[in-house]
Write an enzyme that holds these catalytic residues in place. Sequence first.
Site, PDB file in Angstrom:
ATOM      1  N   ASP A  12       0.838  -1.205   0.000  1.00 50.58           N
ATOM      2  CA  ASP A  12       0.000   0.000   0.000  1.00 50.58           C
ATOM      3  C   ASP A  12       0.871   1.251   0.000  1.00 50.58           C
ATOM      4  OD1 ASP A  12      -2.182  -1.668   0.122  1.00 50.58           O
ATOM      5  OD2 ASP A  12      -2.706  -1.194   2.201  1.00 50.58           O
ATOM      6  N   LYS A  39      -6.362  -7.133   0.742  1.00 51.03           N
ATOM      7  CA  LYS A  39      -7.442  -7.644   1.602  1.00 51.03           C
ATOM      8  C   LYS A  39      -7.113  -9.015   2.187  1.00 51.03           C
ATOM      9  CE  LYS A  39     -10.917  -4.909  -0.771  1.00 51.03           C
ATOM     10  NZ  LYS A  39     -10.809  -3.787   0.165  1.00 51.03           N
ATOM     11  N   GLY A 243     -12.467  -3.098   7.444  1.00 56.81           N
ATOM     12  CA  GLY A 243     -13.286  -4.258   7.070  1.00 56.81           C
ATOM     13  C   GLY A 243     -12.490  -5.551   7.174  1.00 56.81           C
ATOM     14  N   ASP A 244     -11.209  -5.472   6.870  1.00 58.15           N
ATOM     15  CA  ASP A 244     -10.354  -6.673   6.949  1.00 58.15           C
ATOM     16  C   ASP A 244     -10.097  -7.056   8.411  1.00 58.15           C
ATOM     17  OD1 ASP A 244     -10.207  -6.556   4.169  1.00 58.15           O
ATOM     18  OD2 ASP A 244      -8.467  -5.228   4.244  1.00 58.15           O
ATOM     19  N   SER A 286      -2.436  -1.792  11.578  1.00 58.20           N
ATOM     20  CA  SER A 286      -3.600  -1.464  12.422  1.00 58.20           C
ATOM     21  C   SER A 286      -4.349  -2.696  12.919  1.00 58.20           C
ATOM     22  CB  SER A 286      -4.560  -0.546  11.656  1.00 58.20           C
ATOM     23  OG  SER A 286      -5.238  -1.266  10.647  1.00 58.20           O
TER      24      SER A 286
HETATM   25  O1  RIB Z   1      -9.160  -3.369   2.418  1.00 60.50           O
HETATM   26  C1  RIB Z   1      -8.038  -2.535   2.366  1.00 60.50           C
HETATM   27  C2  RIB Z   1      -7.094  -3.006   1.301  1.00 60.50           C
HETATM   28  O2  RIB Z   1      -7.702  -2.856   0.035  1.00 60.50           O
HETATM   29  C3  RIB Z   1      -5.798  -2.238   1.206  1.00 60.50           C
HETATM   30  O3  RIB Z   1      -4.808  -2.757   2.063  1.00 60.50           O
HETATM   31  C4  RIB Z   1      -5.461  -2.307  -0.276  1.00 60.50           C
HETATM   32  O4  RIB Z   1      -4.307  -3.024  -0.556  1.00 60.50           O
HETATM   33  C5  RIB Z   1      -6.684  -2.918  -0.936  1.00 60.50           C
HETATM   34  O5  RIB Z   1      -6.521  -4.254  -1.231  1.00 60.50           O
END
Ligand code: RIB
Length: 300
Positions: A12, A39, A243-244, A286
Amino acid sequence: MSVVVLGSANLDLVYEVDRIPAPGETVLSRGFASFPGGKGNNQAIATARAGADTRFIVALGRDDAGDRLAEEARRAGITLLDRRVDAPTGTAVITVDPRGENAIVVDSGANAALLDLTDTELAAIRAADVLVLQLETPLDTVAAAVRAAREAATTVVLNAAPSAAVPDAMLAEVDILVVNEHEAAELAGGPADGATLLTALTAHGCAAIVTLGPEGALVGSPGTTPVLVPAFTVEAVDTTGAGDAFVGAFAASLDRTADQRSLVEATEFATAAAALSVQRRGAVPSMPAFEEVRDFRATR
Ligand code: RIB
């Protein structure tokens, strides 16, 4: 709980901006940093930090970004089932505004080469309690993973993100669908209130969690009354990966019965994990540890 996550990993590239640029606009960044993300990778790290025995099936490039992502995942305690392919590791360009809202562009790179699951990868899916999938991976691969899980009674959790159409036949084979309102609307044929979306999704025969941002998350399964799990009120600095954090913490804390009571309990834990994640910058950095989520929940 043993969890296999199959999915994407990205580096990222994160820019802090006063506002997310409109079409045709150039804005200057207040700061830049790169973080491990994607994700699948975020969810695998969230799952491992929440205490689950985690394996991660992923495609990375033969480059520095691939080395960095692999090293970080191993440091989180993940067993990596990684393929190195002739494509650059996935990247994401992310702008984050002062309210913590973001806009993301992903270049799939190596993630697009996660095709034709190997016997080792299929065996890992069949041996796991839970399989976690998202949609940054080719849909045929997601479908093959779902079939392998079904053969072995591995519980399938599909986070249908980013928003995309998913064949009804695949939804019928998923045990638990986790989506936000936009993703739910895509699957349900159009926007509606949370309860209507939930009813449309559970009509496929799966349980569903619809996350509703500050309102919390709605949990339902066929034949049960939906339950709203309220969100925590916190000050967000970066919502990337929230969300992850939710999906990973949810999968790690699922009970094998996956009945309505255990879905609600796992959602309560996941809601706290997501609330912690938005208070920190970056996706992977995070993702909270089990003890942090436990202590944070005790403050409610
Ligand atoms: O859900 C966040 C993620 O979406 C980020 O880390 C980015 O890489 C995209 O995949």
